[in-house]
Design a protein around this motif. Structure first.
Motif, PDB file in Angstrom:
ATOM      1  N   GLU A 113      51.391   2.665  30.774  1.00 10.17           N
ATOM      2  CA  GLU A 113      50.935   3.743  31.943  1.00 10.17           C
ATOM      3  C   GLU A 113      49.943   2.681  33.210  1.00 10.17           C
ATOM      4  O   GLU A 113      49.041   2.198  32.345  1.00 10.17           O
ATOM      5  N   ASP A 152      47.773   4.104  34.407  1.00 14.00           N
ATOM      6  CA  ASP A 152      45.698   4.087  34.795  1.00 14.00           C
ATOM      7  C   ASP A 152      44.979   3.417  33.586  1.00 14.00           C
ATOM      8  O   ASP A 152      44.265   3.345  33.562  1.00 14.00           O
ATOM      9  N   ARG A 157      57.178   5.858  34.615  1.00 12.68           N
ATOM     10  CA  ARG A 157      57.894   6.379  35.409  1.00 12.68           C
ATOM     11  C   ARG A 157      58.442   5.339  36.167  1.00 12.68           C
ATOM     12  O   ARG A 157      59.485   4.858  37.009  1.00 12.68           O
ATOM     13  N   MET A 177      55.655  16.285  32.277  1.00 13.42           N
ATOM     14  CA  MET A 177      54.975  15.620  32.379  1.00 13.42           C
ATOM     15  C   MET A 177      54.426  14.451  30.958  1.00 13.42           C
ATOM     16  O   MET A 177      54.071  13.375  30.972  1.00 13.42           O
ATOM     17  N   HIS A 211      51.658  16.290  28.644  1.00 15.10           N
ATOM     18  CA  HIS A 211      51.084  16.530  28.032  1.00 15.10           C
ATOM     19  C   HIS A 211      50.943  17.891  27.712  1.00 15.10           C
ATOM     20  O   HIS A 211      51.254  18.894  28.492  1.00 15.10           O
ATOM     21  N   HIS A 235      40.913  12.083  28.982  1.00 16.18           N
ATOM     22  CA  HIS A 235      42.096  11.972  29.834  1.00 16.18           C
ATOM     23  C   HIS A 235      42.543  12.642  30.550  1.00 16.18           C
ATOM     24  O   HIS A 235      43.330  13.639  30.703  1.00 16.18           O
TER      25      HIS A 235
END
Ligand code: MLT
Ligand code: MN
Ligand code: ZN
Length: 310
Positions: free
Chosen positions: A91, A93, A171, A246, A248, A273
């Motif tokens: 990801e 981030d 994504r 998503m 999570h 997170h």
């Protein structure tokens, strides 16, 4: 083993550049009830001298500046106490900060083969970095213990085991999700020096058997606290998907993560997170009280934990 939360927020941080939710507004205004947070990353060390970064966020520059132990070691003009970077997924981030650390020095990057491939093919951090600095990349096996080496090859005193946390594809990866085995892992890190065990799992869609087993023997568990409730992303207008869609697991609810964490005897159980919309970020709010009351902590930037079992 020493563990330091460099950044406790999910992607976007707190406040997020384009957000005027209550938390972002409070953090922006200096309200001490909602402290600003940088994006998701942890540092870990067996000796307090050589540190491994677990994920590298775009905020890494400020995170390193905020902690004198992570400054260049004294005695040389250039140097670093970063001994390596371990990635739990591809990801943005968790990986884009690698590009901030390009001005030389040698340290390794550790990820599963599929994360390495995605970071070569779709978000080409690997090839770009290779033009700037020596970043040998090591493929992590799943469910196998691995002695983490220092850049020179000596052992770091940390043993790492990666475990699968289910299929989750970033994504920007235009591939079938079934291709993504190893795309998102948890880390179990054990200190050969003091026997302490850390489990780090900043992206959890469901509590699988591997996570359960690892968590039960940990002294410190740093875990996904992205969203408070499943419909939070929709209710806050940030996504059409639910938290679970998503990737999570929500904190609250009878099948949320808090219900599970509250029954564990792990001394340090800490959310990381955390998305900026999550109401548990407010110190005075009922949500954070519920977390505290369950013996779990809402992680903050700069939090430090020590594991020592012998
Ligand atoms: C996530 O944690 O689900 C990802 O970081 C989301 C994103 O950055 O788009
Ligand atoms: Mn994220
Ligand atoms: Zn916000």
């Amino acid at each position: 083993m020493r563990i330091r939360i460099l950044g406790s927020a999910a992607g976007g941080g707190l406040p997020q550049w384009n957000c005027r939710c209550d938390n972002c507004e409070a953090a922006r205004s200096g309200d001490s009830d909602v402290r600003p947070r940088t994006q998701s990353s942890v540092a870990v060390s067996s000796d307090g001298a050589a540190w491994f970064l677990l994920n590298v966020s775009a905020d890494v520059r400020a995170q390193l500046a905020a902690c004198s132990e992570l400054w260049p070691p004294a005695g040389n003009l250039r140097g670093t106490c970063i001994a390596g970077c371990i990635l739990t997924d591809a990801e943005i981030d968790h990986t884009s900060g690698l590009l901030q650390l390009r001005e030389g020095c040698r340290f390794g990057i550790f990820s599963t083969p599929v994360v390495r491939r995605w970071l070569t093919q779709y978000l080409p951090i690997g090839p770009i970095l290779a033009s700037f600095a020596d970043r040998p990349w090591t493929d992590l096996p799943l469910d196998e213990s691995f002695e983490l080496p220092l850049p020179g090859g000596a052992l770091s005193g940390l043993r790492l085991r990666a475990f699968d946390l289910g299929l989750d594809t970033p994504r920007f990866v235009p591939e079938n999700v079934a291709e993504g085995v190893g795309g998102r892992i948890g880390l179990e890190i054990e200190s050969a020096v003091d026997g302490g065990k850390l489990v780090y799992a900043p992206g959890v869609s469901e509590i699988n058997e591997r996570l359960r087993t690892a968590a039960e023997r940990a002294n410190c568990l740093l875990i996904d606290g992205t969203f408070w409730s499943d419909d939070e992303p929709q209710r806050m207008g940030i996504s059409k998907s639910t938290a679970r869609e998503m990737g999570h697991i929500p904190v609250s609810g009878c099948d949320g993560s808090l219900a599970w964490l509250s029954g564990l005897s792990v001394p340090h159980r800490v959310y990381v997170h955390i998305n900026n919309t999550n109401p548990m970020l407010r110190s005075s709010g009922p949500e954070q009280q519920q977390v505290d009351g369950s013996g779990v902590r809402v992680g903050r930037d700069g939090d430090e934990f020590e594991t020592c079992v012998r």
